[in-house]
Design a protein around this motif. Sequence first.
Motif, PDB file in Angstrom:
ATOM      1  N   TYR A 171       2.458  10.630   6.197  1.00  0.00           N
ATOM      2  CA  TYR A 171       1.779  11.201   7.361  1.00  0.00           C
ATOM      3  C   TYR A 171       0.922  10.110   8.004  1.00  0.00           C
ATOM      4  CZ  TYR A 171       2.988  15.561   5.001  1.00  0.00           C
ATOM      5  OH  TYR A 171       3.664  16.577   4.366  1.00  0.00           O
ATOM      6  N   PRO A 172       0.725  10.153   9.304  1.00  0.00           N
ATOM      7  CA  PRO A 172      -0.131   9.157   9.951  1.00  0.00           C
ATOM      8  C   PRO A 172      -1.583   9.321   9.508  1.00  0.00           C
ATOM      9  CG  PRO A 172       0.456  10.890  11.503  1.00  0.00           C
ATOM     10  CD  PRO A 172       1.278  11.137  10.279  1.00  0.00           C
ATOM     11  N   ILE A 173      -2.331   8.232   9.550  1.00  0.00           N
ATOM     12  CA  ILE A 173      -3.740   8.323   9.137  1.00  0.00           C
ATOM     13  C   ILE A 173      -4.656   8.610  10.332  1.00  0.00           C
ATOM     14  CG2 ILE A 173      -3.383   6.807   7.163  1.00  0.00           C
ATOM     15  CD1 ILE A 173      -4.693   4.548   8.759  1.00  0.00           C
ATOM     16  N   GLU A 174      -4.070   8.640  11.547  1.00  0.00           N
ATOM     17  CA  GLU A 174      -4.819   9.041  12.734  1.00  0.00           C
ATOM     18  C   GLU A 174      -3.967   9.995  13.551  1.00  0.00           C
ATOM     19  OE1 GLU A 174      -5.937   5.502  14.831  1.00  0.00           O
ATOM     20  OE2 GLU A 174      -7.637   5.101  13.494  1.00  0.00           O
ATOM     21  N   ALA A 175      -4.595  11.013  14.138  1.00  0.00           N
ATOM     22  CA  ALA A 175      -3.867  12.065  14.853  1.00  0.00           C
ATOM     23  C   ALA A 175      -3.093  11.532  16.052  1.00  0.00           C
ATOM     24  CB  ALA A 175      -4.846  13.155  15.302  1.00  0.00           C
ATOM     25  N   ASP A 176      -3.628  10.527  16.735  1.00  0.00           N
ATOM     26  CA  ASP A 176      -2.966  10.007  17.938  1.00  0.00           C
ATOM     27  C   ASP A 176      -2.205   8.701  17.669  1.00  0.00           C
ATOM     28  OD1 ASP A 176      -5.157   8.465  17.449  1.00  0.00           O
ATOM     29  OD2 ASP A 176      -5.947   8.490  19.502  1.00  0.00           O
ATOM     30  N   GLN A 177      -1.923   8.432  16.434  1.00  0.00           N
ATOM     31  CA  GLN A 177      -1.225   7.188  16.069  1.00  0.00           C
ATOM     32  C   GLN A 177       0.212   7.216  16.573  1.00  0.00           C
ATOM     33  OE1 GLN A 177      -1.763   6.303  11.933  1.00  0.00           O
ATOM     34  NE2 GLN A 177      -0.189   4.705  11.886  1.00  0.00           N
ATOM     35  N   THR A 178       0.626   6.163  17.288  1.00  0.00           N
ATOM     36  CA  THR A 178       1.977   6.126  17.858  1.00  0.00           C
ATOM     37  C   THR A 178       2.876   5.071  17.208  1.00  0.00           C
ATOM     38  OG1 THR A 178       1.217   4.623  19.593  1.00  0.00           O
ATOM     39  CG2 THR A 178       1.204   6.987  20.105  1.00  0.00           C
ATOM     40  N   ILE A 179       2.310   4.217  16.393  1.00  0.00           N
ATOM     41  CA  ILE A 179       3.101   3.222  15.660  1.00  0.00           C
ATOM     42  C   ILE A 179       2.671   3.244  14.195  1.00  0.00           C
ATOM     43  CG2 ILE A 179       3.659   0.774  15.364  1.00  0.00           C
ATOM     44  CD1 ILE A 179       3.259   0.362  18.306  1.00  0.00           C
ATOM     45  N   MET A 180       3.621   3.337  13.312  1.00  0.00           N
ATOM     46  CA  MET A 180       3.344   3.287  11.882  1.00  0.00           C
ATOM     47  C   MET A 180       4.041   2.072  11.285  1.00  0.00           C
ATOM     48  SD  MET A 180       3.780   7.270  10.770  1.00  0.00           S
ATOM     49  CE  MET A 180       3.413   8.568  11.950  1.00  0.00           C
ATOM     50  N   ASN A 181       3.345   1.375  10.401  1.00  0.00           N
ATOM     51  CA  ASN A 181       3.958   0.209   9.759  1.00  0.00           C
ATOM     52  C   ASN A 181       4.061   0.437   8.260  1.00  0.00           C
ATOM     53  OD1 ASN A 181       1.279  -0.371   8.810  1.00  0.00           O
ATOM     54  ND2 ASN A 181       0.889  -1.426  10.738  1.00  0.00           N
ATOM     55  N   PHE A 182       5.124  -0.087   7.695  1.00  0.00           N
ATOM     56  CA  PHE A 182       5.401   0.054   6.263  1.00  0.00           C
ATOM     57  C   PHE A 182       5.698  -1.341   5.702  1.00  0.00           C
ATOM     58  CE2 PHE A 182       6.528   3.963   8.354  1.00  0.00           C
ATOM     59  CZ  PHE A 182       5.996   4.941   7.531  1.00  0.00           C
ATOM     60  N   TYR A 183       4.814  -1.795   4.840  1.00  0.00           N
ATOM     61  CA  TYR A 183       4.963  -3.116   4.227  1.00  0.00           C
ATOM     62  C   TYR A 183       5.541  -2.974   2.825  1.00  0.00           C
ATOM     63  CZ  TYR A 183       2.162  -5.048   8.025  1.00  0.00           C
ATOM     64  OH  TYR A 183       1.700  -5.426   9.262  1.00  0.00           O
ATOM     65  N   PHE A 184       6.528  -3.838   2.518  1.00  0.00           N
ATOM     66  CA  PHE A 184       7.178  -3.827   1.210  1.00  0.00           C
ATOM     67  C   PHE A 184       6.742  -5.062   0.422  1.00  0.00           C
ATOM     68  CE2 PHE A 184       9.598  -1.024   3.783  1.00  0.00           C
ATOM     69  CZ  PHE A 184      10.196  -0.108   2.935  1.00  0.00           C
ATOM     70  N   TYR A 185       6.586  -4.876  -0.901  1.00  0.00           N
ATOM     71  CA  TYR A 185       6.070  -5.935  -1.767  1.00  0.00           C
ATOM     72  C   TYR A 185       6.903  -6.035  -3.041  1.00  0.00           C
ATOM     73  CZ  TYR A 185       1.950  -5.396   1.219  1.00  0.00           C
ATOM     74  OH  TYR A 185       1.101  -5.321   2.302  1.00  0.00           O
ATOM     75  N   ARG A 186       6.734  -7.160  -3.724  1.00  0.00           N
ATOM     76  CA  ARG A 186       7.354  -7.333  -5.024  1.00  0.00           C
ATOM     77  C   ARG A 186       6.410  -8.112  -5.942  1.00  0.00           C
ATOM     78  NH1 ARG A 186      12.000 -12.077  -4.392  1.00  0.00           N
ATOM     79  NH2 ARG A 186      10.531 -13.828  -4.303  1.00  0.00           N
ATOM     80  N   THR A 187       6.593  -7.927  -7.251  1.00  0.00           N
ATOM     81  CA  THR A 187       5.765  -8.613  -8.231  1.00  0.00           C
ATOM     82  C   THR A 187       6.475  -8.579  -9.586  1.00  0.00           C
ATOM     83  OG1 THR A 187       3.627  -8.603  -9.379  1.00  0.00           O
ATOM     84  CG2 THR A 187       4.508  -6.471  -8.725  1.00  0.00           C
ATOM     85  N   GLN A 188       6.077  -9.460 -10.482  1.00  0.00           N
ATOM     86  CA  GLN A 188       6.604  -9.440 -11.841  1.00  0.00           C
ATOM     87  C   GLN A 188       5.818  -8.468 -12.724  1.00  0.00           C
ATOM     88  OE1 GLN A 188       9.235 -10.758 -13.149  1.00  0.00           O
ATOM     89  NE2 GLN A 188       9.913 -12.288 -11.679  1.00  0.00           N
TER      90      GLN A 188
END
Length: 481
Positions: A400-417
């Motif tokens: 879900y968006p963290i702001e009611a009027d948010q029009t762009i959402m970003n999703f960052y992917f990560y990796r680790t050992q």
Amino acid sequence: MVTGARKRRDRRKFNRDLKIKAANGKSMNALKVFAEALRFLKDDALQTIDNITVVGEKFVPSDFTWVLSVPAIWDPSAKQFMREAATQAGIVTDMNQNGLVFTLHSEAALSYCMTLPADGFITRGLDKMDKSPGTQYAVVVAEDENIDINVHEVLEGGGLKELHRASYNDLGGQSVDRKFKEFMREIFSNGFWDEYENNYPSEVQRMLKDFSCLRKTDEDIEICCPFKLEKVAQKRQDIEEYFKRVQGASWDYGLIRISKQKLRSFFAQSLLGITHNLREINKYFNIGCILLVGSYAESKILRRHITDEFIDDCKVLCPFRSREAILKGAVTLGINPSIKLPKSAFTYGIGVSDRFDKLKHREDRKFTNKEGEWTGGLFIKLVEVDEEVSWNKTIEFIFYPIEADQTIMNFYFYRTQKKSPKYVTGEGVEEICCLFLNSPKTEGGRSREVKMTITFGCMEIRTTVKDLISESSTKFDFVWK
């Protein structure tokens, strides 16, 4: 766990801006070079297929599944780089990325050899490969540049599970070639060979190519001496004089004769390193068979040495035309990729935000917006390091968006050992990609649902994010194995 002759640890990142340098010193964009090489292979393959099919029937790249086999040492960024190169080459498109799959050299070779009858191997008098569940194979991919040693176990139903992978440089066929060139330098001493190599590099390369073919045998060999080498050498002294200072070589009217014993000596360092690493690996696994594949495996000296060293411990097999085993196995896996059970090389996850809870979250990760207090950069795990993941396994998340009027959402992917990091800012956690999703319809406020679907494929994760109200979506594939 495994030690040996300079285990390779080159983890340089591949990206669009990477440059490679030619022998003449000029640099060029690596992505362009690889894309054009793949384009040539694609065009040649399609032309070959068209030549043997019905007149008038034309095939296009999307009619096929394309398989790229890669060495074990390749970093995921290198595989992602190759996917981009294949896209630029027209093998696949942005809309049809499923037409390209990756496989490891060892997986491909083992899959192919599992289909061979007993007479498909150079070693005679043995049964065909054991497909019993629990049987463990050490696959030695012996190429000119380096040696990969991977351990795989046969599963119920004939699938394969990877248990271990390692890669070593300075142990492949080129190490034998280097020893030969050192011997030439010993024969044509006092700086003469180096001078010749600087002046006639193409002749030296041709001579090394001839030697690489001759080193497959275990007999005395004869190499044609290049005309310029003989001509220039004669100006200094009679050419027979050069060979009086060394053991194991002689001159015979334009031919350089090298004895079997001297030829074997060129292999000594390579064989010692391969044997040492196989013995170290064998301490941790119950190896039932060592499988030799690759161009260097065509060497009788290599095959005989490994057989003599390990015959009391396990079988040692090498298929006829061992360099083709990887190619044919890649086709096998392209047709039926589910015969292997992938094992993740990293813990993969995404970064998310959640309502701040002082009992669970760090104060320094807190931020505030018009909706209240939040904690950012929480690591949500997708798959854990060394976890076995079934083919086409799919998981879903609702965000879900963290702001009611948010029009762009970003999703960052990560990796680790690490197995279970809490935050994406933790030590050893690195960002690998990012998705941006447009969400223009904000009427639902923070109740808007965004569905993320993640599918684990053949060495890749396919990710799709969709706004269920706006019906906008975005997707991205990245290499995970």
